[in-house]
Motif scaffolding. Sequence first.
Motif, PDB file in Angstrom:
ATOM      1  N   LYS A   1       0.829  -1.241  -0.095  1.00  0.00           N
ATOM      2  CA  LYS A   1       0.085  -0.081   0.147  1.00  0.00           C
ATOM      3  C   LYS A   1       0.837   1.263  -0.095  1.00  0.00           C
ATOM      4  O   LYS A   1       0.592   2.253  -0.267  1.00  0.00           O
ATOM      5  CB  LYS A   1      -1.055  -0.076   1.363  1.00  0.00           C
ATOM      6  CG  LYS A   1      -1.953   1.074   1.287  1.00  0.00           C
ATOM      7  CD  LYS A   1      -3.240   0.612   2.008  1.00  0.00           C
ATOM      8  CE  LYS A   1      -4.321   2.091   1.796  1.00  0.00           C
ATOM      9  NZ  LYS A   1      -4.929   2.257   2.856  1.00  0.00           N
TER      10      LYS A   1
ATOM     11  N   CYS B   1       2.049   1.982  -3.448  1.00  0.00           N
ATOM     12  CA  CYS B   1       0.948   2.587  -4.262  1.00  0.00           C
ATOM     13  C   CYS B   1       0.720   3.874  -3.966  1.00  0.00           C
ATOM     14  O   CYS B   1       0.401   4.762  -4.708  1.00  0.00           O
ATOM     15  CB  CYS B   1      -0.403   1.827  -4.097  1.00  0.00           C
ATOM     16  SG  CYS B   1      -0.316   0.019  -4.603  1.00  0.00           S
TER      17      CYS B   1
ATOM     18  N   LEU C   1      -0.127   0.281  -9.449  1.00  0.00           N
ATOM     19  CA  LEU C   1      -0.925  -0.219  -9.002  1.00  0.00           C
ATOM     20  C   LEU C   1      -0.679  -1.490  -8.052  1.00  0.00           C
ATOM     21  O   LEU C   1       0.635  -1.819  -7.928  1.00  0.00           O
ATOM     22  CB  LEU C   1      -2.010  -0.873  -9.850  1.00  0.00           C
ATOM     23  CG  LEU C   1      -2.698   0.185 -11.046  1.00  0.00           C
ATOM     24  CD1 LEU C   1      -3.222  -0.656 -12.165  1.00  0.00           C
ATOM     25  CD2 LEU C   1      -3.519   1.099 -10.305  1.00  0.00           C
ATOM     26  N   LYS C   2      -1.475  -2.163  -7.268  1.00  0.00           N
ATOM     27  CA  LYS C   2      -1.262  -3.104  -6.254  1.00  0.00           C
ATOM     28  C   LYS C   2      -0.655  -4.175  -7.017  1.00  0.00           C
ATOM     29  O   LYS C   2       0.413  -4.461  -6.082  1.00  0.00           O
ATOM     30  CB  LYS C   2      -2.450  -3.478  -5.406  1.00  0.00           C
ATOM     31  CG  LYS C   2      -2.104  -4.388  -4.200  1.00  0.00           C
ATOM     32  CD  LYS C   2      -3.432  -4.451  -3.312  1.00  0.00           C
ATOM     33  CE  LYS C   2      -3.158  -5.096  -1.894  1.00  0.00           C
ATOM     34  NZ  LYS C   2      -2.890  -6.476  -2.220  1.00  0.00           N
TER      35      LYS C   2
ATOM     36  N   ALA D   1       3.144  -3.053  -7.392  1.00  0.00           N
ATOM     37  CA  ALA D   1       3.842  -2.965  -6.272  1.00  0.00           C
ATOM     38  C   ALA D   1       4.097  -4.355  -5.884  1.00  0.00           C
ATOM     39  O   ALA D   1       5.386  -4.570  -5.427  1.00  0.00           O
ATOM     40  CB  ALA D   1       2.842  -2.283  -5.246  1.00  0.00           C
TER      41      ALA D   1
ATOM     42  N   LYS E   1      -6.685   9.696  -8.508  1.00  0.00           N
ATOM     43  CA  LYS E   1      -6.743   8.240  -7.775  1.00  0.00           C
ATOM     44  C   LYS E   1      -7.951   7.903  -6.857  1.00  0.00           C
ATOM     45  O   LYS E   1      -7.950   7.755  -5.745  1.00  0.00           O
ATOM     46  CB  LYS E   1      -5.558   8.048  -6.964  1.00  0.00           C
ATOM     47  CG  LYS E   1      -4.181   8.210  -7.915  1.00  0.00           C
ATOM     48  CD  LYS E   1      -2.935   7.967  -7.156  1.00  0.00           C
ATOM     49  CE  LYS E   1      -1.758   8.052  -7.948  1.00  0.00           C
ATOM     50  NZ  LYS E   1      -1.678   6.704  -8.959  1.00  0.00           N
TER      51      LYS E   1
ATOM     52  N   GLU F   1      -8.349   4.620  -4.791  1.00  0.00           N
ATOM     53  CA  GLU F   1      -8.019   4.839  -3.666  1.00  0.00           C
ATOM     54  C   GLU F   1      -8.824   4.856  -2.349  1.00  0.00           C
ATOM     55  O   GLU F   1      -8.384   4.814  -0.994  1.00  0.00           O
ATOM     56  CB  GLU F   1      -6.683   5.334  -3.447  1.00  0.00           C
ATOM     57  CG  GLU F   1      -5.498   5.006  -4.161  1.00  0.00           C
ATOM     58  CD  GLU F   1      -4.325   5.618  -4.258  1.00  0.00           C
ATOM     59  OE1 GLU F   1      -4.126   6.659  -3.251  1.00  0.00           O
ATOM     60  OE2 GLU F   1      -3.103   5.213  -4.970  1.00  0.00           O
TER      61      GLU F   1
END
Length: 230
Positions: A5, A8, A14-15, A18, A90, A93
């Motif tokens: 996280k 990100c 993006l997750k 990552a 974003k 999120e």
Amino acid sequence: MRLDKFICKSTDLLKNEATIAINKGEVAVNGVVCLEESKQVHENNTVTQNGNVLIARPFRYILMNKPSGTICSNVDEAYPSLFNYLDVDKVSELHIAGRLDADTTGLVLITDDGHWSFNITVPAKQCQKVYRVGLTRPIAEDVAEKFKHGIELQGEKELTRPAILEVVEPNEVLLTITEGKFHQVKRMFAAVGNRVISLHREKIGQVELDVESGRWRYLSNEEVISFIHK
Ligand code: URA
């Protein structure tokens, strides 16, 4: 916050991207390569990707006046999402601290800080939410007392937490509750033989709705802090 996280929040990844960067050994915490995407990192940790120090973007705290006929979700459903009204980066999120039904209007708080929203949504924190409620029938005299002691909702084992009812007009009341069970307000009035025809959230904790329908603003620092350590 979890390492994936954090990445990100400090890059455009993006997750899943990552995770790939972590698995490839690109990410180090305090100078040591970390392959564990769920590792908790804090402000005083130095996180790097390929040697570059990553700085997390600050959390966002937003107040919006939800219009009727919108849903509190990012997912496409029968109604348009209230996120359509939010022109910020974003959006995926962000989440809502206490959702409203599609036909309910008023105050929603939106954030990307899960610890902060916990203070608002978890009943144990006793964060007050004030609703203006329109009813089909004049409110009966004994309802305030019943709500004060807690009532049984259909399908629930525990009574509702003590709630405060103020009569504005025979068919209009203000209701203050500290929890957010599914359709809670509508079910509370159904349990006492009435029916909600309009529902508008005016206040959460110390924060009052002060923007027009469909409009939003960032919370002040004071407002953000007012939910912490409660
Ligand atoms: N209670 C409800 O019944 N609906 C809402 O949207 C919020 C509280």
